[in-house]
Write a protein that holds these residues in place. Structure first.
Motif, mmCIF file in Angstrom:
data_model
loop_
_atom_site.group_PDB
_atom_site.id
_atom_site.type_symbol
_atom_site.label_atom_id
_atom_site.label_comp_id
_atom_site.label_asym_id
_atom_site.label_seq_id
_atom_site.Cartn_x
_atom_site.Cartn_y
_atom_site.Cartn_z
ATOM 1 N N ASP A 1 -27.999 16.397 12.450
ATOM 2 C CA ASP A 1 -27.778 15.093 13.078
ATOM 3 C C ASP A 1 -28.991 14.691 13.895
ATOM 4 O O ASP A 1 -29.475 13.555 13.805
ATOM 5 C CB ASP A 1 -26.541 15.147 13.992
ATOM 6 C CG ASP A 1 -25.259 15.049 13.189
ATOM 7 O OD1 ASP A 1 -24.189 15.334 13.746
ATOM 8 O OD2 ASP A 1 -25.346 14.691 11.992
ATOM 9 N N ALA A 2 -29.476 15.620 14.680
ATOM 10 C CA ALA A 2 -30.613 15.323 15.555
ATOM 11 C C ALA A 2 -31.832 14.949 14.736
ATOM 12 O O ALA A 2 -32.498 13.935 14.996
ATOM 13 C CB ALA A 2 -30.902 16.524 16.439
ATOM 14 N N LYS B 1 -24.662 21.265 11.187
ATOM 15 C CA LYS B 1 -24.380 19.844 11.275
ATOM 16 C C LYS B 1 -25.046 19.233 12.516
ATOM 17 O O LYS B 1 -25.690 18.184 12.452
ATOM 18 C CB LYS B 1 -22.860 19.647 11.334
ATOM 19 C CG LYS B 1 -22.393 18.387 10.657
ATOM 20 C CD LYS B 1 -20.905 18.418 10.387
ATOM 21 C CE LYS B 1 -20.452 17.007 10.040
ATOM 22 N NZ LYS B 1 -20.781 16.051 11.123
ATOM 23 N N THR B 2 -24.925 19.871 13.679
ATOM 24 C CA THR B 2 -25.500 19.307 14.902
ATOM 25 C C THR B 2 -27.010 19.200 14.803
ATOM 26 O O THR B 2 -27.602 18.201 15.208
ATOM 27 C CB THR B 2 -25.149 20.162 16.128
ATOM 28 O OG1 THR B 2 -24.363 21.263 15.709
ATOM 29 C CG2 THR B 2 -24.435 19.360 17.170
ATOM 30 N N GLU C 1 -21.056 24.352 11.210
ATOM 31 C CA GLU C 1 -20.941 23.447 12.348
ATOM 32 C C GLU C 1 -22.282 23.313 13.071
ATOM 33 O O GLU C 1 -22.729 22.222 13.427
ATOM 34 C CB GLU C 1 -19.867 23.977 13.309
ATOM 35 C CG GLU C 1 -19.532 23.044 14.450
ATOM 36 C CD GLU C 1 -18.932 21.731 14.000
ATOM 37 O OE1 GLU C 1 -18.503 21.634 12.843
ATOM 38 O OE2 GLU C 1 -18.923 20.789 14.794
ATOM 39 N N GLU C 2 -22.944 24.462 13.253
ATOM 40 C CA GLU C 2 -24.233 24.435 13.945
ATOM 41 C C GLU C 2 -25.252 23.677 13.122
ATOM 42 O O GLU C 2 -26.049 22.901 13.646
ATOM 43 C CB GLU C 2 -24.720 25.864 14.186
ATOM 44 C CG GLU C 2 -23.889 26.569 15.224
ATOM 45 C CD GLU C 2 -24.459 27.930 15.575
ATOM 46 O OE1 GLU C 2 -23.695 28.742 16.079
ATOM 47 O OE2 GLU C 2 -25.648 28.163 15.348
#
Lengths: 470, 206
Positions: free
Chosen positions: B23-24, B19-20, B16-17
Motif C-alpha cells: 500500500d505504501a 499488504k501494508t 497481511e504485512e
C-alpha cells in the motif's frame, strides 16, 4: 555406512518387538499412572517389561533387562520417573510407549530447527528458566540459526497454543513424549547417547568381498609374507621391550586408566587440559612421572623442558639445550629464514670464541662447519645428535637427582577425581578458553624475551675477567 | 492429526504485512506519476523538482525496507513449508504402517486417549469440524496424500529456483527469549482475522 545398515536392522526388529508388546492379550500388562488431578493410562512397570521380554525372547532376566534398556535408549519406551536415565529398572518404576512419530525406525533426520522450536516452547512453559545445558543450546542455536529465528518464535508460540486445545491428560503425555524424544537425540551432559553413530565411512568394511578365489588367495598370502618376515626377526628382546612399554605407560593411558580429574571427552569438563597446559606453574604428579621414563619424554613436554632448562642454568651448561632448540628451530622453520638461522647458530655456538660455545668432538665440528657453507635444513643433524646424546647420558641423570627436579616433584599436584556436584559447579562457571591466536602471540613474546635475556656463558665471562689487567 | 501444526497461520500473517508495505509503495508510486506528468508544463517550478526528488527518495527507502521485509517473509514462508512437507511425509509413512480398516488394529498404547477435534478446528478456523461418514482412509486417502506431497515438493522446488534470496543472510527481528514477551491468551487471534487467513491456506495447499 555399515553401522547405519546394522542400526536399521536393529530398529526394525525393535519396532516389531514393541508392536508385539501392545497386544492386549499377549502383550505387556498396563496400568494407569496416577498424577495429582488425573490418571493417565498405559503405564507399564519395569518389572513387567523385563518379564515379558524374558518370556518372549527366551532369555534370562539380565539379558531381557539389557534388551529393554536398549529399547529405552533408542527411544521406543521412556521412563516416567528419572526421565534422563534411559534404562529399564526391573522394579515398580513406570514407563510408557513412545508415539510412532518419535520413533527412530525411519531414521528421519533430527533437525536443529525442531530442537530450537522445542526449546522456545519450553522457555515459554518454564517462564524463561531453562536447564543449564538447554540454555546453552538455546543461545547457540539463536546465534547460528538467527535468520530463522522469527519463524522459530512464531512456530513455537503457535504449537504452544495448539497444544492447549487438547485435554489436560493428553497434554501431559505430549510433553513427556517430546521431552523423552529430545533426551534421546540431544542428550544432556554426562549421559551417553545410543544415537552416536560415529563417522560415516565410504567403504563398508563388513560388506561381502566379491572376489575371485585366486585373487583372494593372493591377497591373503601377500598379507602374510611381511608378517612372517617380522615374526622371524621378532626376537625375545623386542617382545620384552613391548611388554615393558605397556606396563610403564598403562597408568598414563587415558583409555586404559582414568585421567585425573576427569576425562574431558566424557564429562565435558576441561580442567584436565588447563592443569596440563604448556606453561602451567605446577605440573601434575602424573606428568612429572612421565619425565622420568625417558629423556625424549622430558624434552617433548614443554613444561619438562622448562624445568630442565632451569637445572642447566644452575649448572651453567645451558648452551647444549639452547643449541639443540636452535637446531630444531632450523629443521622446522621456514625455508626463507634458514640461511640466516644457520649463520646465527654458527656465530653463537660453533665459531671459535663463540659466546655459547658447545663442546662437540673435532670430527663432527669439522663436518658441520664444512657443510654450513651450503646450509640446508638438516645441516646440523650430526652435531645435534651428538649434543642430544651428551645431554641424555650426562645431564639427564644428574637432573633427575637434582634439587630442582626434587622441588618440582614435591610441588606437583595430584588432582582429585571429579564428582557430580563439582562438575555441575564447573559447568556453571565455565568461560571460553584463550584463543589459539592469543596463545601463539604469548608464546612468541615469551620466546623473544628469553632470547633477549640469554645467559652469557660463564667461560666467556671468566676469560674476559682473566684478560682484565689485575 | 495431533501433529498438525498451524504452519498456515504464519504464511497468512505474511500476507497481511505484505499488504501494508505494498500500500505504501503503491501510494508513493502513484503520487510520483502525477508529479512527473506535471514536468515541463506551466505547473513546473523549482518546488516541483524538489518534490520529485523527495518522493523518489521516499520510494527508494520504502523499496529497500520492503526488500528486507520480503526476504524475511520468504524465510518464514519457506521454513513453514519445509516443516509442513516433512510432517506430510511422516504422516504418509506412519499412516501406512498403522492401518485402521483392519479386523484388529495394532496401535501403540502411548497414554493419549482424547480426541484432537479442537486442534483441527483451530487449523480449519471453524467452530466445529465436520467429518465424512465413509472415507477410504487406508487406501485412497493415502494415495491422495502421496500426490499432494509430490505437489508440495514441486512447488517448493520451483519457488526456490525463482526466488533468488539467500535465507542465511536474513536478519531476524525477534530477540532471544521473544517468545516470553507476548500475550499467550487464545483471544489474541480473533476468529474474523483467522477466517481471512483460512482461505490463504486453501491456496497454499493446492
Amino acid at each position: 555406512m555399515c553401522i547405519k545398515v546394522i542400526l536399521s536392522h536393529c530398529l526394525k526388529f525393535r519396532k516389531s518387538v514393541v508392536l508385539e508388546m501392545q497386544d492386549p492379550k499377549s502383550g505387556v500388562k498396563s496400568q494407569p499412572q496416577r498424577l495429582v488431578i488425573t490418571a493417565i493410562p498405559h503405564a507399564v512397570t519395569g518389572e513387567d517389561i523385563v518379564n515379558w521380554l524374558s518370556e518372549r525372547l527366551l532369555v534370562d532376566t539380565e539379558e531381557a533387562r539389557s534388551v529393554g534398556s536398549m529399547l529405552a535408549a533408542l527411544g521406543y519406551i521412556y521412563p516416567l520417573q528419572q526421565h534422563k536415565r534411559l534404562v529399564i529398572r526391573a522394579d515398580a518404576s513406570l514407563y510408557r510407549f513412545q508415539t510412532p512419530y518419535f520413533w527412530p525406525t525411519q531414521q528421519w533426520p533430527v533437525e536443529d530447527t525442531d530442537y530450537a522450536i522445542y526449546l522456545a516452547k519450553r522457555n515459554i512453559r518454564k517462564k524463561g528458566i531453562l536447564e543449564l545445558h538447554e540454555q546453552e543450546q538455546y543461545n547457540h542455536l539463536h546465534k547460528w540459526m538467527n535468520h530463522k529465528w522469527d519463524f522459530i518464535v512464531m512456530q513455537a508460540k503457535e504449537q504452544y497454543r495448539a497444544a492447549k486445545e487438547r485435554k489436560k491428560p493428553d497434554r501431559v503425555v505430549f510433553e513427556c513424549q517430546e521431552r523423552a524424544y529430545w533426551v534421546v537425540h540431544r542428550p544432556p551432559p554426562g549421559t551417553v547417547s545410543a544415537m552416536d553413530f560415529g563417522l560415516e565411512r565410504r567403504a563398508d568394511p563388513n560388506a561381502n568381498q566379491v572376489q575371485g578365489e585366486e585373487t583372494g588367495k593372493l591377497a591373503h598370502s601377500s598379507f602374510l609374507i611381511p608378517l612372517s618376515r617380522n615374526f622371524s626377526r621378532c626376537s625375545l628382546f623386542s617382545v620384552v621391550s613391548l611388554v615393558k612399554y605397556s606396563s610403564t605407560y598403562q597408568s598414563h593411558d587415558p583409555f586404559l586408566s582414568r585421567p585425573l580429574p576427569s576425562n574431558p571427552w566424557h564429562t565435558d569438563d576441561a580442567t584436565y587440559w588447563t592443569l596440563n597446559s604448556h606453561n602451567v606453574e605446577t605440573p601434575t604428579k602424573q606428568r612429572v612421572e612421565r619425565w622420568t621414563f625417558s629423556f625424549a619424554e622430558l624434552l617433548s613436554d614443554p613444561r619438562g623442558r622448562d624445568d630442565f632448562r632451569l637445572f642447566l642454568k644452575k649448572e651453567f651448561s645451558g648452551e647444549n639445550l639452547a643449541f639443540w632448540e636452535s637446531c630444531e628451530d632450523l629443521k622446522w622453520g621456514t625455508a626463507a629464514t634458514m640461511k640466516e638461522k644457520a649463520e646465527q647458530i654458527y656465530k653463537t655456538f660453533l665459531a671459535r670464541g663463540a659466546p655459547r660455545w658447545i663442546n662437540i668432538d673435532g670430527k663432527t665440528m669439522e663436518i658441520t662447519i664444512k657443510s654450513l657453507k651450503h646450509p640446508h635444513r638438516y645441516v646440523l643433524d650430526a652435531a645435534q645428535t651428538h649434543i642430544y646424546m651428551l645431554m641424555k647420558k650426562d645431564s639427564y641423570g644428574r637432573y633427575l637427582k637434582s634439587p630442582v627436579f626434587k622441588e618440582t616433584q614435591k610441588k606437583a599436584i595430584a588432582p582429585e577425581e571429579h564428582n557430580d556436584s563439582q562438575l555441575e559447579q564447573n559447568a556453571r562457571t565455565r568461560r571460553p578458553s584463550l584463543s589459539p591466536i592469543v596463545l601463539r602471540q604469548l608464546e612468541a613474546e615469551r620466546r623473544a624475551k628469553m632470547a633477549a635475556a640469554a645467559p652469557v656463558d660463564i667461560t666467556q665471562v671468566m676469560s674476559k675477567l682473566s684478560r682484565k689487567p689485575q | 492429526a495431533m501433529q498438525w501444526k498451524k504452519a498456515v497461520f504464519l504464511s497468512a500473517m505474511g500476507k497481511e504485512e505484505c499488504k501494508t508495505m505494498l500500500d505504501a509503495l503503491n501510494k508513493v508510486t502513484a503520487c510520483y506519476r502525477h508529479l512527473v506528468i506535471a514536468l515541463g508544463s506551466t505547473s513546473d517550478s523549482q518546488n516541483l523538482r524538489e518534490e520529485l526528488k523527495r518522493t523518489r527518495k521516499k520510494a527508494q527507502d520504502i523499496s529497500k525496507e520492503d526488500r528486507a521485509e520480503y526476504e524475511r517473509l520468504w524465510v518464514l514462508f519457506s521454513s513453514s513449508m519445509e516443516l509442513l512437507e516433512v510432517d506430510m511425509k511422516r504422516s504418509l509413512e506412519i499412516g501406512q504402517d498403522f492401518p485402521l480398516k483392519v479386523p484388529t488394529r495394532h496401535l501403540i498404547q502411548t497414554g493419549m486417549t482424547g480426541s484432537t477435534t479442537t486442534v483441527a478446528a483451530r487449523a480449519m478456523s471453524v467452530q466445529n469440524m465436520k467429518y465424512d461418514a465413509d472415507s477410504n482412509i487406508d487406501t485412497t486417502d493415502l494415495r491422495d496424500l502421496q500426490c499432494e506431497i509430490g505437489q508440495v515438493s514441486q512447488m517448493m522446488e520451483e519457488m526456490e529456483m525463482k526466488v533468488q534470496v539467500a535465507p542465511w543472510a536474513v536478519e531476524a527481528k525477534q530477540e532471544a527469549g521473544a517468545e516470553l514477551k507476548s500475550n499467550m491468551s487464545v483471544g489474541n487471534s480473533s476468529v474474523g482475522v483467522i477466517s481471512i487467513f483460512g482461505c490463504c491456506f486453501q491456496v497454499l495447499y493446492i
